[in-house]
Design a protein around this motif. Sequence first.
Motif, short mmCIF file in Angstrom:
data_model
loop_
_atom_site.label_atom_id
_atom_site.label_comp_id
_atom_site.label_asym_id
_atom_site.label_seq_id
_atom_site.Cartn_x
_atom_site.Cartn_y
_atom_site.Cartn_z
N ILE A 85 0.84 -1.20 0.00
CA ILE A 85 0.00 0.00 0.00
C ILE A 85 0.87 1.25 0.00
CG2 ILE A 85 -1.66 1.34 1.36
CD1 ILE A 85 -2.89 -1.29 2.26
N GLY A 86 1.96 1.23 0.78
CA GLY A 86 2.87 2.37 0.79
C GLY A 86 3.48 2.62 -0.57
N LYS A 87 3.90 1.56 -1.23
CA LYS A 87 4.45 1.71 -2.58
C LYS A 87 3.40 2.23 -3.54
CE LYS A 87 6.72 -0.79 -6.33
NZ LYS A 87 5.82 -0.20 -7.36
N LYS A 88 2.17 1.74 -3.40
CA LYS A 88 1.10 2.19 -4.29
C LYS A 88 0.83 3.68 -4.12
CE LYS A 88 -3.69 1.33 -5.62
NZ LYS A 88 -4.93 0.54 -5.36
N MET A 89 0.91 4.17 -2.88
CA MET A 89 0.70 5.60 -2.65
C MET A 89 1.73 6.42 -3.41
SD MET A 89 -0.59 6.11 1.28
CE MET A 89 0.68 5.15 2.10
N MET A 90 3.00 6.01 -3.36
CA MET A 90 4.03 6.73 -4.08
C MET A 90 3.84 6.61 -5.59
SD MET A 90 5.94 8.38 -2.08
CE MET A 90 6.11 8.48 -0.29
N ASP A 91 3.42 5.44 -6.06
CA ASP A 91 3.16 5.26 -7.49
C ASP A 91 2.03 6.18 -7.95
OD1 ASP A 91 5.11 3.38 -8.02
OD2 ASP A 91 3.82 1.68 -7.53
N GLN A 92 0.97 6.26 -7.13
CA GLN A 92 -0.16 7.11 -7.50
C GLN A 92 0.24 8.57 -7.54
OE1 GLN A 92 -2.19 5.18 -8.84
NE2 GLN A 92 -4.00 4.98 -7.56
N LEU A 93 1.00 9.01 -6.55
CA LEU A 93 1.48 10.39 -6.56
C LEU A 93 2.36 10.65 -7.79
CD1 LEU A 93 2.38 10.85 -2.78
CD2 LEU A 93 0.56 12.03 -4.03
N GLY A 94 3.17 9.65 -8.15
CA GLY A 94 4.02 9.78 -9.33
C GLY A 94 3.24 9.82 -10.62
N GLY A 95 2.02 9.28 -10.60
CA GLY A 95 1.17 9.35 -11.79
C GLY A 95 0.31 10.59 -11.83
N TYR A 96 -0.15 11.03 -10.66
CA TYR A 96 -1.03 12.20 -10.62
C TYR A 96 -0.29 13.49 -10.95
CZ TYR A 96 -4.30 9.19 -8.07
OH TYR A 96 -5.14 8.18 -7.69
#
Length: 254
Positions: A140-151
């Motif tokens: 989940i932590g990695k996904k948060m960073m991935d999402q921020l990197g996409g947004y």
Amino acid sequence: MDFLTIIGIVMGFGLLGASIAGGGGFGLFIDVPSMMIVGGGTIAVFLMNFTIPDLKALMPVFLRTFMFKLATPAEEITRVVEYATLARKEGLLALESRLKEVDDVFMAKGIQLVIDGFPSEVVRDIMELEAEWQGQRHAIGKKMMDQLGGYAPAFGMIGTLVGLIQMLAALDDPASIGGGMAVALLTTLYGAMAANMMFLPLSGKLEIRAKEEALLRALMIEGIVAIQSGDGPQLIKEKLKTFLAPSARQSIAA
């Protein structure tokens, strides 16, 4: 502390800042509307995508990329062999005297299960389930960073479209074209910087951390189950050395 992460961030922003300073100064690259579009938009959709508990865990996840200390597999093997030696000499209950020295919650839980007399199959099942849930929390932590990197770059493109619309709507007023062009270009820059110099590299570091921790968890499970099963220290050491690369196995003392 992970100095490579800090060095990478400082070097990246430092070199970019030096390039900007040598090409006209920072004033050309500061635009409040562009910051509002990228920063505000990224935060807004991030809040929409995650729950309150996820948001509370964001700062610990961010700090995990900097302030993270994990024992090496060789260190864990040495520690497990010490526990196995103690259990062989004085019995499993003697491990209780070492619990105070164990700062890893996962390892401490496994030792406590052994002390409590649970069968090795039960110990394995409980620890594997615990390791699985820990892995999901890290994901989940990695996904948060991935999402921020996409947004961030997405809102950079949105800001570019906004700036272009403003610029095209003001073609009859040359004095206002500059503002629209600044929004159009700087939002793309801000989004690309945030994604590629912060969020995506930190996501990659979190993925590496998760894999390192998963390896240690698997090593701990095998070691603790072997102690519960009554295996000798030498056998346990040879079994756990399979978690190491061949070149690193010589570091384990005979």
